[in-house]
Design an enzyme around this catalytic site. Sequence first.
Site, PDB file in Angstrom:
ATOM      1  N   ASP A 156       0.873  -1.172   0.000  1.00  0.00           N
ATOM      2  CA  ASP A 156       0.000   0.000   0.000  1.00  0.00           C
ATOM      3  C   ASP A 156       0.910   1.221   0.000  1.00  0.00           C
ATOM      4  OD1 ASP A 156      -2.199   1.933   0.654  1.00  0.00           O
ATOM      5  OD2 ASP A 156      -3.339   0.096   1.024  1.00  0.00           O
ATOM      6  N   VAL A 181      -6.763  -1.676  -5.340  1.00  0.00           N
ATOM      7  CA  VAL A 181      -6.641  -0.263  -4.925  1.00  0.00           C
ATOM      8  C   VAL A 181      -7.963   0.439  -5.235  1.00  0.00           C
ATOM      9  CG1 VAL A 181      -4.134  -0.269  -5.274  1.00  0.00           C
ATOM     10  CG2 VAL A 181      -5.622   0.498  -7.134  1.00  0.00           C
ATOM     11  N   HIS A 224     -12.645 -11.313  -9.214  1.00  0.00           N
ATOM     12  CA  HIS A 224     -13.562 -10.469  -8.443  1.00  0.00           C
ATOM     13  C   HIS A 224     -14.045 -11.206  -7.197  1.00  0.00           C
ATOM     14  CE1 HIS A 224     -17.739  -8.364  -8.320  1.00  0.00           C
ATOM     15  NE2 HIS A 224     -16.904  -7.806  -7.481  1.00  0.00           N
TER      16      HIS A 224
HETATM   17  P1  NAD Z   1     -10.523   0.480   0.193  1.00  0.00           P
HETATM   18  O1  NAD Z   1     -10.685   1.935   0.008  1.00  0.00           O
HETATM   19  O2  NAD Z   1     -10.908  -0.144   1.503  1.00  0.00           O
HETATM   20  O3  NAD Z   1      -9.004   0.084  -0.069  1.00  0.00           O
HETATM   21  C1  NAD Z   1      -8.230   0.559  -1.121  1.00  0.00           C
HETATM   22  C2  NAD Z   1      -6.792   0.551  -0.666  1.00  0.00           C
HETATM   23  O4  NAD Z   1      -5.977   0.857  -1.781  1.00  0.00           O
HETATM   24  C3  NAD Z   1      -6.493   1.589   0.408  1.00  0.00           C
HETATM   25  O5  NAD Z   1      -5.834   0.985   1.509  1.00  0.00           O
HETATM   26  C4  NAD Z   1      -5.559   2.564  -0.303  1.00  0.00           C
HETATM   27  O6  NAD Z   1      -4.594   3.150   0.565  1.00  0.00           O
HETATM   28  C5  NAD Z   1      -4.927   1.670  -1.342  1.00  0.00           C
HETATM   29  N1  NAD Z   1      -4.380   2.432  -2.449  1.00  0.00           N
HETATM   30  C6  NAD Z   1      -4.941   3.478  -3.111  1.00  0.00           C
HETATM   31  N2  NAD Z   1      -4.112   3.924  -4.079  1.00  0.00           N
HETATM   32  C7  NAD Z   1      -3.004   3.156  -4.020  1.00  0.00           C
HETATM   33  C8  NAD Z   1      -1.790   3.143  -4.740  1.00  0.00           C
HETATM   34  N3  NAD Z   1      -1.550   4.014  -5.704  1.00  0.00           N
HETATM   35  N4  NAD Z   1      -0.867   2.222  -4.420  1.00  0.00           N
HETATM   36  C9  NAD Z   1      -1.110   1.334  -3.436  1.00  0.00           C
HETATM   37  N5  NAD Z   1      -2.232   1.313  -2.696  1.00  0.00           N
HETATM   38  C10 NAD Z   1      -3.172   2.216  -2.977  1.00  0.00           C
HETATM   39  O7  NAD Z   1     -11.309  -0.201  -1.000  1.00  0.00           O
HETATM   40  P2  NAD Z   1     -11.880  -1.683  -1.126  1.00  0.00           P
HETATM   41  O8  NAD Z   1     -13.282  -1.703  -0.710  1.00  0.00           O
HETATM   42  O9  NAD Z   1     -10.911  -2.627  -0.521  1.00  0.00           O
HETATM   43  O10 NAD Z   1     -11.889  -1.882  -2.707  1.00  0.00           O
HETATM   44  C11 NAD Z   1     -10.727  -2.116  -3.438  1.00  0.00           C
HETATM   45  C12 NAD Z   1     -11.087  -2.605  -4.820  1.00  0.00           C
HETATM   46  O11 NAD Z   1     -11.901  -3.771  -4.708  1.00  0.00           O
HETATM   47  C13 NAD Z   1     -11.893  -1.633  -5.650  1.00  0.00           C
HETATM   48  O12 NAD Z   1     -11.516  -1.767  -6.994  1.00  0.00           O
HETATM   49  C14 NAD Z   1     -13.315  -2.097  -5.457  1.00  0.00           C
HETATM   50  O13 NAD Z   1     -14.168  -1.735  -6.516  1.00  0.00           O
HETATM   51  C15 NAD Z   1     -13.122  -3.576  -5.428  1.00  0.00           C
HETATM   52  N6  NAD Z   1     -14.182  -4.337  -4.750  1.00  0.00           N
HETATM   53  C16 NAD Z   1     -14.755  -3.876  -3.627  1.00  0.00           C
HETATM   54  C17 NAD Z   1     -15.749  -4.608  -3.015  1.00  0.00           C
HETATM   55  C18 NAD Z   1     -16.375  -4.137  -1.748  1.00  0.00           C
HETATM   56  O14 NAD Z   1     -17.408  -4.687  -1.354  1.00  0.00           O
HETATM   57  N7  NAD Z   1     -15.811  -3.173  -1.076  1.00  0.00           N
HETATM   58  C19 NAD Z   1     -16.146  -5.840  -3.565  1.00  0.00           C
HETATM   59  C20 NAD Z   1     -15.512  -6.295  -4.726  1.00  0.00           C
HETATM   60  C21 NAD Z   1     -14.537  -5.538  -5.307  1.00  0.00           C
END
Ligand code: NAD
Length: 733
Positions: free
Chosen positions: A358, A415, A465
């Site tokens: 991260d 991310v 996914h």
């Molecule tokens: P989140 O905001 O909890 O986590 C994202 C993380 O990515 C954060 O810790 C952030 O610091 C990190 N990050 C951002 N930019 C970065 C970079 N340049 N380099 C390294 N790290 C970086 O989000 P999330 O809910 O975990 O979702 C992440 C992905 O998973 C998204 O694409 C989302 O669409 C997908 N997703 C989410 C869900 C859900 O229910 N939340 C379900 C399926 C898929």
Amino acid sequence: MADFHFDVDADGIATITWDVAGKSMNVGSLEGLELLNELVDRVLTDDAIKGAVITSGKKDFAAGMDLNVLSDMRHAGGENPAENVFNGIMRIHQLFRKIERAGLDPKTNKGGKPIAAALPGTGLGLGLELPLACHRIFVADNPKAKIGLPEILVGIFPGGGGTVRLGLKLGAMAASSLILEGKMLDPKKAKAQGVVDEVVPADELLSAAKEWVKNAKDADIVKPWDAKGFKIPGGGPYHPAGFMTYVGMSAVVLGKTQGVYPAAKAATSVLYESAQVPFDAGLKIEARWFTNVLMNPSSSAMIKSLFVNKEALEKGAVRPAGVPDMSVKKVGVLGAGMMGAGIAYVSANAGIEVVLLDTTEEATEKGKAHAAGILDGGIKRKKVTPEKKEEVLSRIHTTTSYADLSGCDLIVEAVFEDVGVKAEVTKAAEANLPENAIFATNTSTLPITELAKASHNDERFIGIHFFSPVHKMMLVEIIKGKKTGKEAVAKALDFVRQIKKTPIVVNDERFFYANRCIIPYLNEGLRMVGEGVNPALIENGAKLLGMPLGPLQLVDETSIDLGYKIMTATKAAMGSAYDASVADDVTIALYEQGRLGRKSSAGFYDYDAKGKRTQLWEGLAEQWPEADVQPELSTVQHRMIMAQVLEAVRALEGGVLEDIREGDVGAILGWGFMPWSGGPFSWLDMIGAARAVEICKNLEDQYGPRFKAPALLEEMAAKGETFYGRFGTAKAA
Ligand code: NAD
């Protein structure tokens, strides 16, 4: 090859060893049981034999009846399949009853031969029902072993005497959690609850069982229900305390299942009815109900989707041919947020080395702490040891440096949901990866083909996914971009197999498969709110269908702002093709009032100070007054079912889904689509394409073209086809 071996020792104790050739786990078959019948006859008729131990030649005892045999029994019945099933079940009852009575004189209860069961490990389903018919159950002290009757999880219930025997052995209350919830216990818990009798060190299993057989007296082998004056633990249905148990059980079952699961209802009836009649009549009642359930289309649909096809997908049914094993050794997880941390945990837990990256050390540590939290929960529930926790955590290496990704053979990017951010991390990671690594994105909404443009090799770029929470949700949707190659697909499938989840493989279109079907369900709920349908009618209508959550509760759980974001992005992407509706107005109104759902303790529901959901928000009625004339419950339900099902058919028609098995299994595991139905395609087969088209026509007339039956469904209705008949297990066109 025979399923059972037989030998007799110098003391005259026979050992019947269950050891199905060519399988790592014993499963029951009709032929196998015939052989067991002969061996039991030998024990009972040979005067030189004093008694017997039934054990296993494998590390476990047995995983139950082969479910394929059960569905075959139904189909093999010719003109009278119910009779065929009933007679088959009664033959099993007769065999087990023969073991249980073991030659005892029916009048004096004397003169029988002791038969013990000795389980080296897991005994599930028929693998516990057979031991329950024996006179004493010994289990090796193996904490990994699972003891239980999990039939309910695939839509049936214990029909080999397990429901009656456990109900009488433990009483209805204690038996019901094992039978109606399919709870599985480790040996010590199984003994504490009275399911098994002895837990002994593994190397003493056979000797302990034989010693017992050698010393057992007639009184030791008479089952309580065959002795005079038997009383059911906790009291039978006419005992004041027992009465409460049966009434309570029935209420709980209906509350939990809304009456849509035939097996739960049937098992409750067996527990209640068999408690009031002589034991053998109880077995007949169990066989009748079991036949009834097996003849119900819901049970065969559940067996098909939740057992046969789920297992086929897990074993690689859709894995590209000719690609060698691509198991993952080291995975790089980009983004340590909610999803990334969960993916890191499940990977490390499966023995895979993880590099968790991260932007800050604080974020990576928080991600690792998430894994530690899950493991601590496991320690509390005694499922995980402190050593195991340390071992798993030691596989998660946190970093903020892309150089540490060198040596990773798979990347899973999680991310922020932003094309620019994703492109940036894709490039940075690939610069440090070996040529043959595969890059996967966990995006939930962005097209894979679009994201692949940032990669230097789009053949090795794919979508993996996950669903939230990652450690609990069993489905993983693998998405092929336009250029994704077969090695990437094989890698993703091998990874999902390693982490013991169920994969489906779909093509790249807006929202892929699961979200594509669930969003219309949520929107239909929101539309109805906007139209003045009573929100309780919407929510209860969904639950009565067997959906785990009504659409409004589900929106609260996933958050209104997520819905708002998806709506805004979809509008922007679709332009004039976007089907704007009152659902959008409802979303915008809640969003603007800061009622974001559970996370803000306010949404379609109210929440108390502790964050517990209390009731539907009364403000809904002020903003969208209830219409004077409310729709029929069935209309509300048809709207919610068809919103999902038609999208699944369109996904098949448009080639997003290549295999209807994936459509059914994915729907149940991905968003909890009415599990009793076996999935959207099984449900359509159950009601028939013609009836489905008729429902669509009615809905289209009243609510608009989104309910127009897809051409595929129209065609199938005209030809009288079913989905499983037309597409079978082969790939769709
Ligand atoms: P989140 O905001 O909890 O986590 C994202 C993380 O990515 C954060 O810790 C952030 O610091 C990190 N990050 C951002 N930019 C970065 C970079 N340049 N380099 C390294 N790290 C970086 O989000 P999330 O809910 O975990 O979702 C992440 C992905 O998973 C998204 O694409 C989302 O669409 C997908 N997703 C989410 C869900 C859900 O229910 N939340 C379900 C399926 C898929």
